[in-house]
Design a protein around this motif. Structure first.
Motif, PDB file in Angstrom:
ATOM      1  N   TYR A   1       0.846  -1.193   0.000  1.00  0.00           N
ATOM      2  CA  TYR A   1       0.000   0.000   0.000  1.00  0.00           C
ATOM      3  C   TYR A   1       0.881   1.242   0.000  1.00  0.00           C
ATOM      4  O   TYR A   1       1.939   1.279   0.638  1.00  0.00           O
ATOM      5  CB  TYR A   1      -0.878  -0.029   1.255  1.00  0.00           C
ATOM      6  CG  TYR A   1      -1.793   1.159   1.447  1.00  0.00           C
ATOM      7  CD1 TYR A   1      -3.042   1.195   0.825  1.00  0.00           C
ATOM      8  CD2 TYR A   1      -1.435   2.227   2.269  1.00  0.00           C
ATOM      9  CE1 TYR A   1      -3.901   2.271   1.014  1.00  0.00           C
ATOM     10  CE2 TYR A   1      -2.288   3.308   2.469  1.00  0.00           C
ATOM     11  CZ  TYR A   1      -3.519   3.323   1.828  1.00  0.00           C
ATOM     12  OH  TYR A   1      -4.363   4.384   2.024  1.00  0.00           O
ATOM     13  N   SER A   2       0.463   2.266  -0.752  1.00  0.00           N
ATOM     14  CA  SER A   2       1.180   3.540  -0.778  1.00  0.00           C
ATOM     15  C   SER A   2       0.443   4.570   0.058  1.00  0.00           C
ATOM     16  O   SER A   2      -0.700   4.935  -0.256  1.00  0.00           O
ATOM     17  CB  SER A   2       1.306   4.057  -2.222  1.00  0.00           C
ATOM     18  OG  SER A   2       1.802   5.376  -2.238  1.00  0.00           O
ATOM     19  N   THR A   3       1.117   5.027   1.093  1.00  0.00           N
ATOM     20  CA  THR A   3       0.511   6.090   1.897  1.00  0.00           C
ATOM     21  C   THR A   3       0.499   7.408   1.130  1.00  0.00           C
ATOM     22  O   THR A   3      -0.360   8.261   1.374  1.00  0.00           O
ATOM     23  CB  THR A   3       1.278   6.262   3.215  1.00  0.00           C
ATOM     24  OG1 THR A   3       2.666   6.501   2.917  1.00  0.00           O
ATOM     25  CG2 THR A   3       1.173   5.016   4.081  1.00  0.00           C
ATOM     26  N   ARG A   4       1.424   7.591   0.196  1.00  0.00           N
ATOM     27  CA  ARG A   4       1.481   8.827  -0.594  1.00  0.00           C
ATOM     28  C   ARG A   4       0.215   8.996  -1.428  1.00  0.00           C
ATOM     29  O   ARG A   4      -0.330  10.092  -1.554  1.00  0.00           O
ATOM     30  CB  ARG A   4       2.717   8.809  -1.487  1.00  0.00           C
ATOM     31  CG  ARG A   4       2.924  10.093  -2.284  1.00  0.00           C
ATOM     32  CD  ARG A   4       4.085   9.927  -3.271  1.00  0.00           C
ATOM     33  NE  ARG A   4       5.313   9.593  -2.586  1.00  0.00           N
ATOM     34  CZ  ARG A   4       6.180  10.475  -2.100  1.00  0.00           C
ATOM     35  NH1 ARG A   4       5.908  11.773  -2.234  1.00  0.00           N
ATOM     36  NH2 ARG A   4       7.281  10.085  -1.510  1.00  0.00           N
ATOM     37  N   TYR A   5      -0.228   7.901  -2.045  1.00  0.00           N
ATOM     38  CA  TYR A   5      -1.375   7.971  -2.946  1.00  0.00           C
ATOM     39  C   TYR A   5      -2.641   7.351  -2.363  1.00  0.00           C
ATOM     40  O   TYR A   5      -3.695   7.370  -3.008  1.00  0.00           O
ATOM     41  CB  TYR A   5      -1.032   7.296  -4.274  1.00  0.00           C
ATOM     42  CG  TYR A   5       0.074   8.013  -5.008  1.00  0.00           C
ATOM     43  CD1 TYR A   5      -0.144   9.262  -5.577  1.00  0.00           C
ATOM     44  CD2 TYR A   5       1.346   7.460  -5.095  1.00  0.00           C
ATOM     45  CE1 TYR A   5       0.875   9.938  -6.229  1.00  0.00           C
ATOM     46  CE2 TYR A   5       2.379   8.126  -5.754  1.00  0.00           C
ATOM     47  CZ  TYR A   5       2.137   9.367  -6.310  1.00  0.00           C
ATOM     48  OH  TYR A   5       3.152  10.037  -6.952  1.00  0.00           O
ATOM     49  N   GLY A   6      -2.530   6.786  -1.171  1.00  0.00           N
ATOM     50  CA  GLY A   6      -3.711   6.226  -0.534  1.00  0.00           C
ATOM     51  C   GLY A   6      -4.343   5.106  -1.325  1.00  0.00           C
ATOM     52  O   GLY A   6      -5.570   5.017  -1.437  1.00  0.00           O
ATOM     53  N   ASP A   7      -3.512   4.222  -1.873  1.00  0.00           N
ATOM     54  CA  ASP A   7      -4.033   3.175  -2.748  1.00  0.00           C
ATOM     55  C   ASP A   7      -3.115   1.964  -2.668  1.00  0.00           C
ATOM     56  O   ASP A   7      -1.923   2.086  -2.346  1.00  0.00           O
ATOM     57  CB  ASP A   7      -4.081   3.692  -4.185  1.00  0.00           C
ATOM     58  CG  ASP A   7      -5.016   2.881  -5.083  1.00  0.00           C
ATOM     59  OD1 ASP A   7      -5.626   1.916  -4.579  1.00  0.00           O
ATOM     60  OD2 ASP A   7      -5.117   3.214  -6.276  1.00  0.00           O
TER      61      ASP A   7
ATOM     62  N   ALA B   1      -4.568   4.715  -9.461  1.00  0.00           N
ATOM     63  CA  ALA B   1      -5.799   5.106 -10.140  1.00  0.00           C
ATOM     64  C   ALA B   1      -5.782   6.586 -10.500  1.00  0.00           C
ATOM     65  O   ALA B   1      -5.224   7.413  -9.775  1.00  0.00           O
ATOM     66  CB  ALA B   1      -6.996   4.799  -9.241  1.00  0.00           C
ATOM     67  N   PRO B   2      -6.371   6.953 -11.648  1.00  0.00           N
ATOM     68  CA  PRO B   2      -6.385   8.357 -12.066  1.00  0.00           C
ATOM     69  C   PRO B   2      -6.900   9.312 -10.997  1.00  0.00           C
ATOM     70  O   PRO B   2      -6.412  10.437 -10.888  1.00  0.00           O
ATOM     71  CB  PRO B   2      -7.304   8.339 -13.292  1.00  0.00           C
ATOM     72  CG  PRO B   2      -7.145   6.964 -13.858  1.00  0.00           C
ATOM     73  CD  PRO B   2      -6.980   6.068 -12.657  1.00  0.00           C
ATOM     74  N   ALA B   3      -7.838   8.866 -10.213  1.00  0.00           N
ATOM     75  CA  ALA B   3      -8.351   9.742  -9.162  1.00  0.00           C
ATOM     76  C   ALA B   3      -7.327   9.954  -8.054  1.00  0.00           C
ATOM     77  O   ALA B   3      -7.346  10.978  -7.366  1.00  0.00           O
ATOM     78  CB  ALA B   3      -9.639   9.151  -8.584  1.00  0.00           C
ATOM     79  N   ARG B   4      -6.423   8.993  -7.863  1.00  0.00           N
ATOM     80  CA  ARG B   4      -5.411   9.084  -6.806  1.00  0.00           C
ATOM     81  C   ARG B   4      -4.130   9.773  -7.292  1.00  0.00           C
ATOM     82  O   ARG B   4      -3.461  10.443  -6.520  1.00  0.00           O
ATOM     83  CB  ARG B   4      -5.058   7.671  -6.323  1.00  0.00           C
ATOM     84  CG  ARG B   4      -6.253   6.854  -5.841  1.00  0.00           C
ATOM     85  CD  ARG B   4      -6.663   7.247  -4.455  1.00  0.00           C
ATOM     86  NE  ARG B   4      -7.707   6.366  -3.934  1.00  0.00           N
ATOM     87  CZ  ARG B   4      -8.168   6.417  -2.689  1.00  0.00           C
ATOM     88  NH1 ARG B   4      -7.669   7.298  -1.852  1.00  0.00           N
ATOM     89  NH2 ARG B   4      -9.120   5.595  -2.291  1.00  0.00           N
TER      90      ARG B   4
END
Length: 693
Positions: free
Chosen positions: A21-27, A172-175
């Motif tokens: 999991y990436s905390t930077r991008y929340g994904d 994801a594009p939203a992230r």
């Protein structure tokens, strides 16, 4: 240039279910249904690599471009599929752009069991987190990963390659909307070869519409892992969408013979680069190998550090990597001591003012690339007492002659002691006519082989590819061959230099030196290969002290003056040295070829006639867009950085010839382009020229 963006490794986190999991991008990093399954179902299948026959079947090379390396699963899955496929291409190139790379240990920890063996190889070769291009080789060089570290918006438009498959990945594009901007998609399309396939898990309209506008035919297919749809596209523009076509692969059936004029470091490196790719290379030189500046027994190769991470700094990082990659397997330790170089502060340079000393921190360079050392730490590293602080920088000591001889001994290289090459010409071939129907034709057309002629017009050698690597004589040879008609002579100048080999026992403060040191002068322990080549007693430790910079090669500095100048520069770093050269000292004199901008000339020689036919607007294009004269290349003007940059120059030339992904970005290719001086001259005049056919 803009302030460089440092590369910071991404710390790996886990979500509540234990997934990367990436905390930077929340994904999370991959599909909840599994990273390996997504790689195969979305990317490999989407780009035709699991078809019957697969997209890479029967090809000499296959190039994959990826946005977002992440866990490396797509690369590992592609590599494994290539290994498993008897119809695979001869070579697999994989180019991936990543701004926030994981650590090698995290890549290995996240690898799927089926890919773990390959992941261990990847982790072992994982490069330091430094912006720019890092080329890694696997499977005896048949799988080549180019890891492009940097912001995809900045870096993707500057890559030089032709892609057969494109993986649009990333969070994801939203992230992470920056990864999916229209400019990024357009840059990817610029690199697509005709018919290239593209795949992604995202089918958002903001992605599909720009791809269609860039020339892709887009389809939506059944998705993977619970997603309704996935994207699959093919590059098939209905109109011309780009000014210059991407690199085309050299056909497998092409005549892979070349001749290299010059057997110094530059020529030897070019011969090795092509021979390692299966070429037969004739090296022509009227003297012995490693003449001129290459005759110096040894020298320092190291990265250059600058606060703005300028072109030369980036080139030297790439150069050290290319040198390490090209080191011979046999006798490597005798030719190369790669444990770094100490760049000591002086009273006049930027390091003494503090700005260079802050470079490692400003650029977030890891310690194995560069770090600051005080005088005590520098002394411990050098093995002698040093009076100044400085920087430890990646690099080392190389035996120039030994390295050149090793490269010239590569299977496929044939050394030919030839008469002086007076001029070059195309072999007479009445039935041949080169098409100039379009600019694309001019960049890919071939023709009769090149011939090297002596002063009486006798053919010394001929081959489809000719590389001019004869240092200062290169400008004369181009002029004599009518290849620069109407242009000023290639601006190379001679810069002489002297150095001394001295028994270490005669130089008290330097007696125990074990690393190269550089400030207002340099000193280094002579490698075993250099000791042997010079015929020196093997039981004695020898040091090389240098070097002078003299502008009149015809009137070299007297030995006493040269010694005083070199020793004067060293004494502020190490203390008192003998006022006169010891009786056992040996003096070396060489001449460097230096371009006006102090950068090498490496790459294809332009077809100036073709440039003239493109019209005045073409004169204001970047130098890497100059139409090349097919089969003619130049590698010269290494100056005092031949050990650092010769292998990189050779790699740039070899990849251009083969149509492989370039080892550096376009702005660096332009900085090295041999036609840059002529282009500037013509741009100032703002007119085109005519050349004899």
């Amino acid at each position: 240039m803009s302030q460089p963006v440092p590369i910071h490794p991404e710390p790996l986190a886990r979500d509540a279910e234990g997934r990367p999991y990436s905390t930077r991008y929340g994904d999370i990093y991959a599909s909840r249904a599994g990273a390996l399954g997504q790689a195969r179902a979305v990317y490999l299948a989407g780009c035709g690599l699991l078809d019957t026959p697969p997209a890479w079947a029967g090809r000499a090379q296959f190039v994959v471009l990826e946005t977002g390396f992440g866990l490396g699963t797509n690369f590992l899955a592609t590599w494994q599929a290539w290994l498993d496929d008897p119809q695979r291409s001869s070579t697999l190139h994989y180019v991936s752009v990543e701004l926030h790379p994981l650590a090698a240990a995290d890549l290995l920890a996240c690898a799927k069991p089926a890919l773990r063996d390959l992941a261990q190889e990847l982790a072992a070769a994982w490069p330091p987190p430094v912006r720019g291009l890092h080329q890694l080789r696997f499977a005896q060089g048949r799988v080549r990963l180019t890891l492009a570290l940097g912001d995809v918006r900045e870096l993707l438009p500057r890559l030089e390659l032709g892609a057969d498959a494109i993986y649009l990945d990333g969070f994801a594009p939203a992230r992470n909307p920056a990864m999916w901007e229209p400019g990024v998609l357009k840059a990817a399309a610029r690199l697509a070869r005709p018919g290239a396939r593209l795949a992604s898990y995202s089918v958002a309209g903001a992605i599909c519409d720009p791809l269609r506008q860039a020339g892709f035919e887009v389809r939506k297919l059944q998705g993977y892992g619970g997603k309704a749809e996935r994207l699959q596209a093919a590059y098939a523009p209905r109109w011309r969408t780009r000014r210059v076509e991407p690199r085309a692969a050299l056909p497998a059936a092409a005549d892979r013979r070349a001749m290299v004029i010059g057997a110094g470091l530059a020529g030897a490196a070019c011969a090795q680069a092509l021979a390692s790719r299966g070429w037969i290379v004739d090296v022509l030189d009227a003297g012995h190998a490693a003449c001129g500046a290459s005759a110096l027994p040894a020298g320092l190769a190291h990265v250059r550090l600058s606060p703005d991470d300028d072109r030369l700094g980036r080139l030297t990082r790439a150069g050290i990597a290319a040198l390490r990659d090209a080191l011979p397997a046999a006798g490597r330790d005798a030719c190369w001591q790669g444990d770094g170089v100490l760049l000591l502060d002086t009273g006049t340079d930027s390091a003494s003012r503090g700005d260079a000393g802050s470079v490692p921190q400003a650029l977030a360079l890891p310690r194995d690339v560069a770090h600051r050392v005080d005088a005590t730490q520098a002394s411990a590293l050098a093995g002698v007492s040093l009076h100044r602080p400085g920087l430890w920088a990646a690099g080392g000591i190389a035996a120039a002659g030994g390295l050149a001889q090793a490269w010239l001994s590569t299977p496929g290289v044939r050394r030919r002691d030839a008469s002086h090459v007076h001029r070059l010409q195309r072999a007479p071939c009445p039935g041949w006519a080169r098409s100039l129907a379009s600019e694309a034709d001019m960049t890919t057309a071939d023709g009769p082989p090149w011939q090297a002629l002596d002063g009486d017009g006798r053919v010394l050698a001929q081959a489809p590819v000719c590389i001019v690597a004869n240092a200062l004589d290169a400008s004369r040879l181009l002029d004599a061959s009518g290849l620069a008609s109407g242009l000023p002579r290639l601006p190379l100048r001679a810069q002489a230099g002297q150095a001394f080999i001295v028994p270490a026992a005669e130089l008290g403060p330097l007696r125990g030196l074990r690393r190269g040191i550089l400030g207002d002068g340099y000193a280094l322990p002579l490698p075993d290969a250099a000791v042997q080549a010079c015929g020196l007693p093997a039981g004695t430790r020898w040091l090389l002290l240098g070097a002078t910079y003299e502008n009149d090669p015809a009137r070299p500095m007297p030995a006493e003056q040269a010694w005083a100048e070199i020793v004067g520069g060293l004494q502020s770093m190490v203390g008192a040295l003998p006022a006169t050269a010891p009786a056992a000292a040996r003096r070396f004199h060489g001449v460097r070829a230096v371009a006006h901008d102090r950068l090498p000339c490496a790459g294809p020689w332009p077809d100036w006639a073709a440039l003239g036919r493109l019209g005045p607007a073409a004169l204001h294009r970047p130098a890497y867009e100059l139409p090349p004269l097919p089969g003619l290349y130049l590698s010269a003007a290494m100056g005092s950085r031949g050990l650092t940059l010769a292998a990189l120059a050779a790699a740039c030339i070899a990849t251009h010839i083969e149509g492989e992904p370039a080892p550096v970005e376009q702005d660096l290719i332009a900085a090295l382009a041999p036609g840059r001086f002529g282009l500037r001259h013509l741009a100032r005049l703002d007119h085109s020229i005519d050349m004899p056919a």
